[in-house]
Design a protein around this motif. Structure first.
Motif, mmCIF file in Angstrom:
data_model
loop_
_atom_site.group_PDB
_atom_site.id
_atom_site.type_symbol
_atom_site.label_atom_id
_atom_site.label_comp_id
_atom_site.label_asym_id
_atom_site.label_seq_id
_atom_site.Cartn_x
_atom_site.Cartn_y
_atom_site.Cartn_z
ATOM 1 N N VAL B 247 0.838 -1.206 0.000
ATOM 2 C CA VAL B 247 0.000 0.000 0.000
ATOM 3 C C VAL B 247 0.869 1.250 0.000
ATOM 4 O O VAL B 247 0.593 2.224 -0.726
ATOM 5 C CB VAL B 247 -0.944 -0.029 1.212
ATOM 6 N N ILE B 248 1.930 1.226 0.790
ATOM 7 C CA ILE B 248 2.829 2.395 0.805
ATOM 8 C C ILE B 248 3.483 2.589 -0.559
ATOM 9 O O ILE B 248 3.611 3.724 -1.059
ATOM 10 C CB ILE B 248 3.878 2.219 1.916
ATOM 11 N N GLY B 251 1.041 4.166 -2.819
ATOM 12 C CA GLY B 251 0.902 5.587 -2.528
ATOM 13 C C GLY B 251 2.051 6.405 -3.087
ATOM 14 O O GLY B 251 1.844 7.505 -3.620
ATOM 15 N N ILE B 267 -5.467 4.466 -7.987
ATOM 16 C CA ILE B 267 -5.993 4.945 -6.702
ATOM 17 C C ILE B 267 -6.999 3.964 -6.127
ATOM 18 O O ILE B 267 -6.895 3.554 -4.959
ATOM 19 C CB ILE B 267 -6.634 6.342 -6.892
ATOM 20 N N ALA B 270 -5.561 0.636 -4.895
ATOM 21 C CA ALA B 270 -4.740 0.825 -3.695
ATOM 22 C C ALA B 270 -5.614 1.064 -2.471
ATOM 23 O O ALA B 270 -5.369 0.482 -1.399
ATOM 24 C CB ALA B 270 -3.782 1.997 -3.907
ATOM 25 N N VAL B 271 -6.622 1.899 -2.624
ATOM 26 C CA VAL B 271 -7.521 2.149 -1.492
ATOM 27 C C VAL B 271 -8.284 0.879 -1.127
ATOM 28 O O VAL B 271 -8.496 0.577 0.060
ATOM 29 C CB VAL B 271 -8.483 3.307 -1.844
ATOM 30 N N ALA B 274 -5.978 -1.356 0.822
ATOM 31 C CA ALA B 274 -5.742 -0.841 2.172
ATOM 32 C C ALA B 274 -6.951 -1.053 3.073
ATOM 33 O O ALA B 274 -6.800 -1.479 4.238
ATOM 34 C CB ALA B 274 -5.391 0.645 2.090
ATOM 35 N N LEU B 275 -8.131 -0.790 2.556
ATOM 36 C CA LEU B 275 -9.313 -0.915 3.399
ATOM 37 C C LEU B 275 -9.641 -2.366 3.723
ATOM 38 O O LEU B 275 -10.067 -2.679 4.841
ATOM 39 C CB LEU B 275 -10.515 -0.240 2.712
ATOM 40 N N ALA B 277 -7.514 -4.916 3.906
ATOM 41 C CA ALA B 277 -6.543 -5.379 4.894
ATOM 42 C C ALA B 277 -6.748 -4.698 6.239
ATOM 43 O O ALA B 277 -6.593 -5.324 7.297
ATOM 44 C CB ALA B 277 -5.121 -5.116 4.384
ATOM 45 N N GLY B 278 -7.139 -3.419 6.196
ATOM 46 C CA GLY B 278 -7.396 -2.721 7.444
ATOM 47 C C GLY B 278 -8.588 -3.293 8.189
ATOM 48 O O GLY B 278 -8.570 -3.399 9.422
#
Lengths: 60, 440
Positions: B247-248, B251, B267, B270-271, B274-275, B277-278
């Motif tokens: 993810v980094i 970004g 975008i 990637a979002v 991230a979401l 996995a978050g």
């Protein structure tokens, strides 16, 4: 190829994705303990910033 | 024929009068039209049937109409009539006639008719009614020019009226079709919006362009779905560091692209990564322990493990027939996704420290649920009694501590008693009525 002006939505989105990745990495390494109470505001702020930047750029 | 010729083709009286009034010389007759000086008698624009109009020659004057064909009175304009078209018809010319009447593309009416035919059959009834009530176009009728000034608002009003009329039919028999068409329409709209966000191409253009953008947007959605599943699985399997680094890196690529060449298409994936996995990390979902249903029935204290772990599935630990000596016995339960059931005898004191990312905690006759559910209940056991110290961590699911499997309730309900302020409940009578209880 260098753009004349930076793409503002990409700048905002890049920073937002970087922030999300940092939170994930900190949780995976045990520095912080991620919960929905922390993830939800971060995710909403990131998505809101991206949409806001994209919308404002398209409007102008 | 030139203008000079025309001057001498008139009646004899005009020729004589013209000969008397006409001064000598062509310069003295400015009112006479020439090819270079057009006047009202010589049209400036060529006639449609004269291809030489732009060649510099004056068009021939129209022949004087016969006296018998000259209109004596102007005819009143005929009101426009809705007729079924003969030249633009698929079945009965209803949609073609509507399109010409409202000055819109008849394909819109055909689409609306097919949609209404599929949803409840109203389109068939309306088409049949129009087929009977609307007269056919005359066989020798020429194509009428479309009326100008018909606004799009009129078409919208027409469609709304048709939908209102057809609404009872929509409610009557189109439930199944609506169950397919509405999600399909929603999916197409979502695809168009996604592609609009990704590429900046808005919902404009013809139907082909919109269909192409919708397909591309749906493709992006599918890609994001795959990425979400993969990212969630990786994070749950212990690859949180790898996902975070990915993810980094994404970004950084987006940020660098902003100054070099924008990569907006990156975008959304990637979002999404991230979401997903978050969410897994926030819920504390851990796939360690495997997948499937597991049941443990230890016979003695020696068989009792300190930790029971399962990735996805139902985990049941039955201690009702376990011979446990007096004193504290720790028991840890780690479940990623699923339901954990802890069955205990009535003479066992249970003290609980449980955390559920998303789900429900039920301890005997009490329960609580939601997101980020924490429950800590520290109780003291009666003398010469076994105290089971439960430390449970559930990612997504339910923890139930009961005496009987029949007491297990469904997820996301409210228990008969609240955790706040209550000490040992009636079903946890092996504990003393002292201690603390809290939830969060």
């Amino acid at each position: 190829m260098r753009a004349d002006r930076p793409d503002v939505p990409s700048v905002v989105a890049g920073i937002a994705v970087l922030a999300l990745g940092a939170v994930l990495l900190l949780d995976a390494t045990g520095v912080i303990e991620l919960s929905f109470g922390l993830l939800a505001p971060v995710a909403c702020a990131a998505a809101g910033a991206i949409l806001l930047a994209s919308g404002l750029t398209r409007r102008t | 024929m030139t203008m000079d010729d025309r001057r001498h083709d008139g009646p004899e009286e005009e020729r004589e009068a013209g000969a008397e009034e006409e001064p000598a010389g062509e310069e003295a007759a400015p009112e006479e039209p020439t090819a270079e000086e057009p006047t009202a008698e010589a049209p400036t624009e060529p006639a449609p049937e004269d291809p030489r109009g732009s060649q510099g020659e004056a068009p021939p004057p129209p022949a004087p109409p016969p006296a018998a064909e000259a209109p004596t009175q102007p005819l009143p304009p005929e009101p426009r009539r809705l007729l079924r078209s003969r030249s633009n018809r698929v079945i009965g010319g209803v949609c073609g006639g509507l399109g010409r009447y409202f000055n819109v593309d008849p394909i819109l009416f055909r689409i609306a008719a097919i949609a209404l035919a599929l949803i409840g059959g109203a389109g068939v009834l309306l088409y049949l009614a129009a087929l009977v009530l609307v007269p056919n176009e005359p066989a020798d009728a020429t194509a009428q020019p479309p009326a100008e000034g018909r606004s799009r608002a009129l078409t919208i009003v027409l469609v709304v009226v048709v939908l209102l009329v057809a609404w009872p039919f929509l409610l009557g028999g189109g439930v199944i079709a609506a169950g397919v068409l509405f999600p399909l329409a929603f999916l197409v709209a979502a695809g168009v919006l996604v592609w609009w966000f990704v590429s900046g191409e808005g919902p404009s253009g013809d139907a082909g362009d919109i269909a192409r953008r919708a397909a591309l947007g749906i493709g992006v959605l599918i890609l994001c779905g795959v990425i979400a599943i993969g990212g969630a699985w990786a994070a749950a399997a212990g690859g949180g560091v790898v996902v975070g680094v990915l993810v980094i890196a994404s970004g950084l690529a987006i940020l660098a692209g902003a100054f070099l060449k924008p990569v907006r298409w990156l975008i959304l994936p990637a979002v999404t990564l991230a979401l997903s996995a978050g969410a897994v990390a926030a819920a504390g979902i851990d796939l360690d322990g495997g997948v499937g249903d597991k049941t443990y029935r230890p016979a003695s204290a020696a068989d009792l493990q300190e930790k029971y772990q399962l990735g996805i599935g139902d985990l049941e630990v039955d201690l009702r027939n376990t011979d446990l000596p007096a004193g504290d016995r720790p028991l840890a339960i780690d479940l990623g996704v699923g339901q954990a059931r802890l069955l205990v005898p009535e003479d066992l004191c249970v003290t609980t420290d449980a955390n559920v990312g998303v789900g429900q905690i039920d301890v005997f006759d009490r329960g609580t649920g939601g997101v980020d559910v924490d429950f800590v209940e520290q109780l003291d056991a009666q003398p010469a009694t076994t105290r089971l110290v439960v430390d449970a961590d559930i990612g997504l699911g339910q923890l139930s501590v009961v005496h009987d499997p029949g007491d297990i309730r469904g997820a996301f309900h409210r228990g008969s008693r609240d955790f706040d302020g209550s000490i040992a409940g009636e079903d946890n009578s092996a504990c003393l009525d002292t201690g603390s209880s809290a939830r969060g």
